[in-house]
Design an enzyme around this catalytic site. Structure first.
Site, short mmCIF file in Angstrom:
data_model
loop_
_atom_site.label_atom_id
_atom_site.label_comp_id
_atom_site.label_asym_id
_atom_site.label_seq_id
_atom_site.Cartn_x
_atom_site.Cartn_y
_atom_site.Cartn_z
N TYR A 440 0.80 -1.13 0.23
CA TYR A 440 -0.34 -0.15 -0.05
C TYR A 440 1.17 0.89 -0.35
O TYR A 440 2.26 0.89 0.04
CB TYR A 440 -0.59 0.15 1.20
CG TYR A 440 -0.99 -0.19 2.87
CD1 TYR A 440 0.82 -0.53 3.09
CD2 TYR A 440 -1.56 -0.26 3.12
CE1 TYR A 440 0.94 -0.22 4.72
CE2 TYR A 440 -1.35 -0.94 5.41
CZ TYR A 440 0.29 -0.25 5.43
OH TYR A 440 0.04 -0.68 6.70
N GLU A 441 0.48 2.19 -0.31
CA GLU A 441 0.44 3.43 -0.18
C GLU A 441 2.42 3.08 -1.27
O GLU A 441 3.18 4.17 -1.43
CB GLU A 441 1.45 4.13 0.43
CG GLU A 441 0.62 4.95 1.73
CD GLU A 441 0.35 6.26 1.18
OE1 GLU A 441 0.75 7.23 0.28
OE2 GLU A 441 -0.74 6.27 2.19
N GLY A 442 1.35 2.40 -2.73
CA GLY A 442 2.36 2.49 -3.69
C GLY A 442 3.44 1.33 -3.53
O GLY A 442 4.20 0.88 -2.48
#
Lengths: 599, 599
Positions: A440-442
């Protein structure tokens, strides 16, 4: 039963002794009160809360998970009460603007609190953690009225927030998102669509949940240039700002997932929900990028959190568990076997975790000071420099620390042998919880493209230089420090090789842009090892100065030097492999026809 | 919903084209009937069973787990019926002695069946899999009557077996075990003690469970030299050999664990249970070592299984999932985005899995032919040579393939992005299931000490030479093969460096035995990469021969060559780092005082 003890001594070593926090805060307007004593007092209180309230709930959260009944989510036993304590203690407002009820402390202090809270119980920490995205959005782009209504209640912790980005067909590629926003006569919008993976999307811990939703206006351009941001609260505020009518949105289901069971990962259905535009039309992604660095540093913390938790608990086990004898003969002849900490390979696993936890802490706190400068300094050159360096280091911190955090969590499990696989010891939960951080968050791959493509190559290497110059200056400053050459020489060499390697990639990428993707993840990891080498060298120098001055706890500083040596001799050589694989180029990845993958 | 397709084409490539199974079986007494056609027919049937019956139960097993009620274990829906089909199909008896009801096929064919069964559903495969330990023990050390009663029913699959080794305070260090065996007047023993981590210790799939229990006689010497083996059946056989009275043993609880939920991991309480000595008194560990290599190869298979499962399912996803555009411009301009398989970093993750799965298959089948030779050849020199090489390769196969299998499973998850973390896709289960493989049957650390200490250094390197000679001969045989020098040259160089590195460790170990432990895991991994390089070079040469001859499926052989190239350019450089960390020596691990780990 696993435990967590906040590493206050190491925290203070990094903050005060290595990063000179006193001078740092003195140099920033509005932070003069953040003296080491005052910060220490805050952190001690935070440590107690993390250790006593949150850590004991970590396994509870994993075992019970969240339950969805008739659209309501029940969080695990104790989570709600812990949140009430958190709010009563004033913790949500610590590093926010006094104008909206915050305590006005700099972000770098908030990050230390987040480290302790997150290390003790990552799933729990995500409920207040996700609010930050909403707060930052509203603080940066909201109207006065929006701030009055939403920001003050988010800062106080009365309400929590979420970020609603992902849809089932798009996560990385937000340009494809479909959620619609239809303008209404009263200036509001009707929001319709389904969002997935919404952490803390629904829960029983706060009176209201403020969703920041990415959606498209009817006439919006295609792709990322047609995305706008909307405030979509679970309950519409009354005219007095308090909770009113229920909005047309609901949690459709909870995801069954590998870990972070204590956090509710929701599918959120917006069925013509009332929303309010925030920021300019079609500029939603740009608005979000303004605080992307902070959000990603928050996820970088997760890597550190799982490394620290793994280290503390596997160290306790390694001291306690008796199994086999030391190869040179019994270390504890009076016991039926030696504690496994005598075995070199167990030490290798412990030291790897220790090096990543302490090195990760140093890296994040270093970045946090850059965040402070970006936020607070009045000198625009200094702000620009801090911003450039922070932009360079952020994808490294996020991806490198979560990858090494997962590695550390796995080593923690491995030290327990078969017992590590059994839930009651908590080590397998640590591995499962940590696994999300690389997604998550890239994902790591996305961070790597951001680093090599967007940051380094698109600035013709200026972004890299913003940091290698810092390293170079440090090495020069230590050129006469004989005792430290075991760290300074390899660091200086690596710092130069880093630039050369970047140039070689850049040359190849001019011929074929796919070379960027082929090199990206290995380049990010290389950069991570190099960056952490700088921080370990700085920690070593700081420790040596303290030893020379005869100050403080000798054995603490000696342990620092030994861990630095371990890092340089046992971890840093990973750059050798990465240099070779980067130089091998894109052909070995692109030559395979798509059909040949399964012929 | 994840799927499994048995890779029969690759299996036959390795067996028949690379390892010349026809000549191999022709050269072994009793195996003349195992022609490629006959083997292919068996494997096709096995593939159907694995794909259609077992694979669909893999997620069921994870979701439902096993339930313990009143001492009885209920396995997941469908597990029992699948086992009945397995028994009716005659699969348990495939590679066992016809004298006791087996079909007399060589072990190497049984291993291929086990690969397919285990890849489809590892948790299920452990029920019949654990029986092998019991069968091997009784076959090697049992009396005629024990074989008649137990072995025939284990081979038929009517009964299953377990190995009861571990106790809560000892796993690696079996010398500490406490379970007691008291001799009775009738020649039997009363067994008392508690064993943990007993896979398939209790279940509802077979009429009886035959536990092989390690215990101590009253007058036994301390340590590993005082351990004896006992047959302790769940139901005592009647005089006709059929199931009779219930024995005094029971499953006390099931472990809650990270993965392999479909398999019952039992705490087994023996409360004066009736047992029968098998093999000589106090020689229990020696007896078990006779088939340790086979058991460890069985666990090595697990690494391959999870790499294959991860590869197949993440490949399907990478072809299907549309996200972002290729860096060189749209690959599928008619679609809203490109399939992620266009991205070099996704290909890197796919090729890593592919290289480890196919390389792992080659390594295990290579070892399986050594097992055949050890078991069947009449030439004692040849047997001795095969045994030495197998003893060297077994810890490598076990530890290296399970480590790289876990890495592969993780990459499979990573390709799915956030969806990989969600249970329904099956990728996170694959990671959780694979994690146990680095722990049981001897952790990676234990395999590494076995390899470097017991095998390599204690034989003054003879053990290593048994394999490097094979590599050397192969390189010589290809010296004139120009096209293959991209593989042969680095392999020959590495083969020499491997010996030099070993010598350096040996020299240091003479001064300080702790150097063995300090180098061991990195040495094992180095050896794994080197061993797999040999197998990839052999596969490349085989593929090139087929291409030159214009035989078979061109694209299959081209894919082999490209994967070999990927392995040499992107994976093999890991030896550079390992060489450096091994050479860094033990000081960086031993210098830290025990107290300094947490000061």
């Amino acid at each position: 039963m696993p435990e967590y003890k906040a590493p206050l001594k190491d925290i203070q070593f990094v903050l005060d002794e290595m990063l000179h926090s006193e001078q740092h805060y003195q140099s920033l307007p509005g932070c003069e009160e953040a003296t080491p004593d005052m910060v220490a007092a805050i952190l001690e209180e935070g440590a107690k809360f993390a250790e006593r309230v949150l850590a004991p709930l970590n396994q509870v959260g994993d075992r019970e998970g969240c339950q969805l009944t008739d659209g309501e989510v029940k969080t695990p036993t104790g989570f709600k009460e812990a949140y009430q304590q958190f709010v009563e203690g004033g913790w949500p407002s610590l590093a926010h603007d006094p104008e909206w009820g915050g305590q006005g402390l700099p972000e770098s202090i908030g990050i230390v609190l987040n480290e302790m809270v997150g290390s003790a119980n990552w799933s729990w920490s995500m409920y207040p953690g996700l609010s930050h995205g909403a707060m930052n959005t509203i603080e940066a782009h909201g109207t006065e009225a929006q701030k009055q209504t939403y920001l003050t209640r988010l800062i106080s912790g009365e309400w929590t927030g979420t970020m609603c980005l992902t849809e089932s067909h798009c996560g990385t590629d937000l340009g494809m998102l479909k959620t619609k926003a239809e303008p209404q006569a009263d200036g509001s919008y009707k929001i319709s669509g389904t969002k997935i993976f919404i952490s803390a999307g629904e829960h029983d811990m706060a009176d209201n949940i403020v969703h920041i939703v990415l959606a498209r206006l009817p006439d919006a351009p295609q792709g990322t240039k047609g995305i706008s941001l909307f405030i979509v609260p679970k309950f519409l505020p009354n005219s007095d700002g308090n909770v009113g009518e229920r909005n047309n949105l609901s949690c459709g289901s909870l995801e069954h997932k590998m870990g972070i069971h204590g956090n509710a990962t929701c599918v959120m259905n917006f069925d013509g929900a009332t929303g309010y535009l925030i920021g300019p039309e079609n500029k939603g992604l740009n608005c979000m990028f303004t605080f992307m660095n902070t959000a990603r540093l928050g996820t970088a913390l997760q890597g550190l959190a799982h490394a620290e938790w793994g280290y503390q608990n596997s160290l306790a086990y390694a001291r306690d568990r008796l199994q086999m004898r030391a190869l040179n003969g019994p270390a504890c002849p009076d016991k039926p076997a030696d504690p496994i900490i005598v075995h070199p390979d167990v030490r290798r696993m412990l030291l790897t975790q220790k090096a990543f936890a302490e090195g990760g802490r140093a890296l994040i706190y270093y970045c946090a000071q850059l965040v402070d400068r970006v936020n607070l300094t009045t000198d625009s050159d200094e702000r620009q420099q801090a911003d450039t360096q922070l932009a360079f280091l952020t994808p490294i911190a996020k991806a490198f620390l979560t990858e090494t955090g997962f590695e550390s969590a796995n080593l923690g499990l491995q030290i327990f042998g078969g017992h590590g696989y059994i839930s009651e010891w908590g080590m397998e939960q640590n591995v499962r919880d940590s696994r999300i951080s690389m997604l998550y968050e890239g994902t790591t791959g996305i961070q790597a493209l951001d680093l090599l493509g967007r940051k380094v190559l698109m600035t013709q290497g200026e972004s890299l230089k913003s940091f290698t110059k810092v390293v170079h200056k440090f090495c020069q400053s230590q050129a006469e420090n004989r005792a430290m050459q075991e760290f300074i020489s390899p660091l200086a060499r690596l710092n130069k090789e880093w630039g050369d390697l970047t140039t070689r990639i850049g040359m190849k990428a001019m011929m074929n842009r796919e070379e960027v993707g082929a090199a990206s993840v290995d380049y990010l990891m290389y950069s991570g090892y190099a960056t952490m080498a700088y921080l370990w060298a700085r920690m070593a120098v700081t420790a040596q100065q303290k030893l020379d001055a005869g100050e403080g706890d000798r054995s603490f500083y000696q342990a620092k030097l030994k861990t630095a040596r371990f890092y340089f001799e046992r971890i840093l050589p990973r750059t050798k492999t990465l240099e070779a694989t980067i130089d091998s180029g894109a052909d070995n990845l692109l030559a395979m026809d798509e059909a040949e993958f399964s012929c």
